[in-house]
Design an enzyme around this catalytic site. Sequence first.
Site, mmCIF file in Angstrom:
data_model
loop_
_atom_site.group_PDB
_atom_site.id
_atom_site.type_symbol
_atom_site.label_atom_id
_atom_site.label_comp_id
_atom_site.label_asym_id
_atom_site.label_seq_id
_atom_site.Cartn_x
_atom_site.Cartn_y
_atom_site.Cartn_z
ATOM 1 N N GLU A 197 11.991 -29.153 19.360
ATOM 2 C CA GLU A 197 11.441 -28.427 18.212
ATOM 3 C C GLU A 197 11.530 -29.253 16.927
ATOM 4 O O GLU A 197 10.546 -29.395 16.187
ATOM 5 C CB GLU A 197 12.210 -27.102 18.050
ATOM 6 C CG GLU A 197 11.691 -26.210 16.949
ATOM 7 C CD GLU A 197 10.319 -25.660 17.242
ATOM 8 O OE1 GLU A 197 10.203 -24.793 18.108
ATOM 9 O OE2 GLU A 197 9.341 -26.094 16.604
ATOM 10 N N ASP B 40 8.366 -30.562 14.781
ATOM 11 C CA ASP B 40 8.138 -30.007 13.441
ATOM 12 C C ASP B 40 8.075 -31.111 12.383
ATOM 13 O O ASP B 40 7.246 -31.048 11.468
ATOM 14 C CB ASP B 40 9.237 -28.997 13.081
ATOM 15 C CG ASP B 40 9.206 -27.762 13.978
ATOM 16 O OD1 ASP B 40 8.241 -27.614 14.748
ATOM 17 O OD2 ASP B 40 10.150 -26.956 13.906
ATOM 18 N N SER C 196 4.733 -23.281 18.011
ATOM 19 C CA SER C 196 5.562 -24.186 17.211
ATOM 20 C C SER C 196 4.811 -25.429 16.789
ATOM 21 O O SER C 196 5.188 -26.073 15.817
ATOM 22 C CB SER C 196 6.758 -24.662 18.030
ATOM 23 O OG SER C 196 7.759 -23.704 18.054
#
Length: 567
Positions: A287, A291, A484
Amino acid sequence: MVAAGLLAFSFFTAALGAPLAREPLHVHDARSAAPQGYTASGAPHPDTVLQLRVALKQSNNAGLIDKLYEVSTPGSQSYRKFLSKSEVEQYVAPSAESLAAVTAWLDRNGVKATPGTTSQWLNIEVPVAKANAMLDTEFSTFEHSDTGVSAIRTLAYSVPASVKPHLDFIYPTTVFPVKATKAMANVHIASSHRHNSTAHTRRAGVDASCDNAMTPACLQALYNVPTTPATQSSNTLAVSSFVSSSSSTADLTNFLGQFRSDVPSSTTFAVSNLDGGVNNEAQTSVEGSLDIQYTVGMATNVPTTFFTVGSDNGGDLGGFLDLVNTLIAQETAPTVLTTSFGFPEALISQDFATNLCNAYAQLGARGTSILFSSGDSGVDDGEGGSCTTFRPTFPSGCPFITVVGATQGTAPETAADLSSGGFSNFFPTPQYQSDAVSSYLTTLGSTNAGLFNKTGRAYPDVSAAGISYQVVINGTVTPVSGTSASTPVFASIIALLNDRLIASGQSTMGFLNPFLYSTGKSALNDITAGSNPGCGTKGFPAEAGWDPVTGLGTPDFNKLLSALKLS
Ligand SMILES: *[C@@H]1O[C@H](CO)[C@@H](O)[C@H](O)[C@H]1NC(C)=O
Ligand SMILES: *[C@@H]1O[C@H](CO)[C@@H](O)[C@H](O)[C@H]1NC(C)=O
């Protein structure tokens, strides 16, 4: 008069050192059962100290929300005239009366409060036995059957009448931890995905390889995103990181070298830590890597800060409160905040949901565009167990944020199966989306009737590509999928639009939804095929116009510039 008399009486008995007169208590928050999977396994030791956070009632939250809509709605006289920190405080700071009522109650119980992140919050430490007496409840240890996650919680608590109107809620009490903290990140390593595209629908400049390997170049071509560096230093993109999601600078440099060779490979991000969080470069997560690489790598030259929030025993949901309240407490708020974490709405209470959502309203009134991923479990919430009605995610149901779903493929771009979408059971449909939602419901007819809450706030609002992103993780390019991925990309596009706005002497976009559902709508690519299966159904179908899979559609930078009258 009666309430004041009672209060004086309590003070009087306490002052004499007599046993506390038992004040009648009134239920403040209750849930009918523990969330699915949790069972009470017994009473905690009475001396176990609970760390509780007490939220006071805000003085004029309705006024603040009116103001949020005024500054966010195109055509309004105060459109994009955002509030300062102190202007927001004038609406929401608890009254002196509320502070006095709550602290008097804590004093009567011998509980000392310390200040929390903002004027709304008090922190207290109370042994279980005392908490049980003062809240007329019985805290239990609850355990989750699959994961063994254990937490001391209660199903209901009560406070005296003198306190009730002045108290918002007490955290965590009825709010349960996320079953597995990993479940909060809306991302996974992609299994190999193959798309058969029909060449005639391919958008100009989008390479066929983008169907199976999404890169910054693909996204730039798909959404007309400029590669030219942003120029305005007052523009800031904040990236949330919970549950120790770290991101490595070495992987970012490697990523930029492979996929953005036109920008200096030294381009990097700032880190801001809270609640004991750290960015552990040696232990990167999927993640965190995603990101950072798809904000720094897309929002070319926009100053980007990675906010790493440490874990707490509240299953990290306390981290959500702390991050937004920390940002509210800053003199200058970020212009965009992107968060690729969420959790099931069923885990939390309406009071907690409302408090957190109102905090996003405050940040929105300050001019921050707040984007959250919708989740990766279609019409379900990713918690497992049996699903008898569609299960909404949170904070997707909060009306004051922009929720981003996912698409797949490029020719045509269709809804990604995983894209979470649906309707909140806590928040009603806000006015800005009521026409869009009612058109959809008309088209939907009786499909999924009884499985979702038609009157709830519907999500997502928008979407962006979410499948097979190329991410460098520990030096290796790895395909990653999820909402995401979609969210940092949408947020980066907003950040680049803000750069143009600031450069032309205007203020930034702020809370996006009233714009997106009105003048911004035609600047999005409507996605009309695909669906989001779950709970043993095909889920919701994507349709022309808004739908609860892809929202209003995917961004087009050039069209958004025109909608903002910048081109
Ligand atoms: C990257 O490597 C570190 C060190 O071996 C490891 O702890 C971490 O889990 C790895 N990250 C991912 C996402 O696999
Ligand atoms: C449906 O949503 C509304 C809010 O719009 C709420 O008041 C109601 O309780 C919800 N119904 C259920 C069954 O959760």
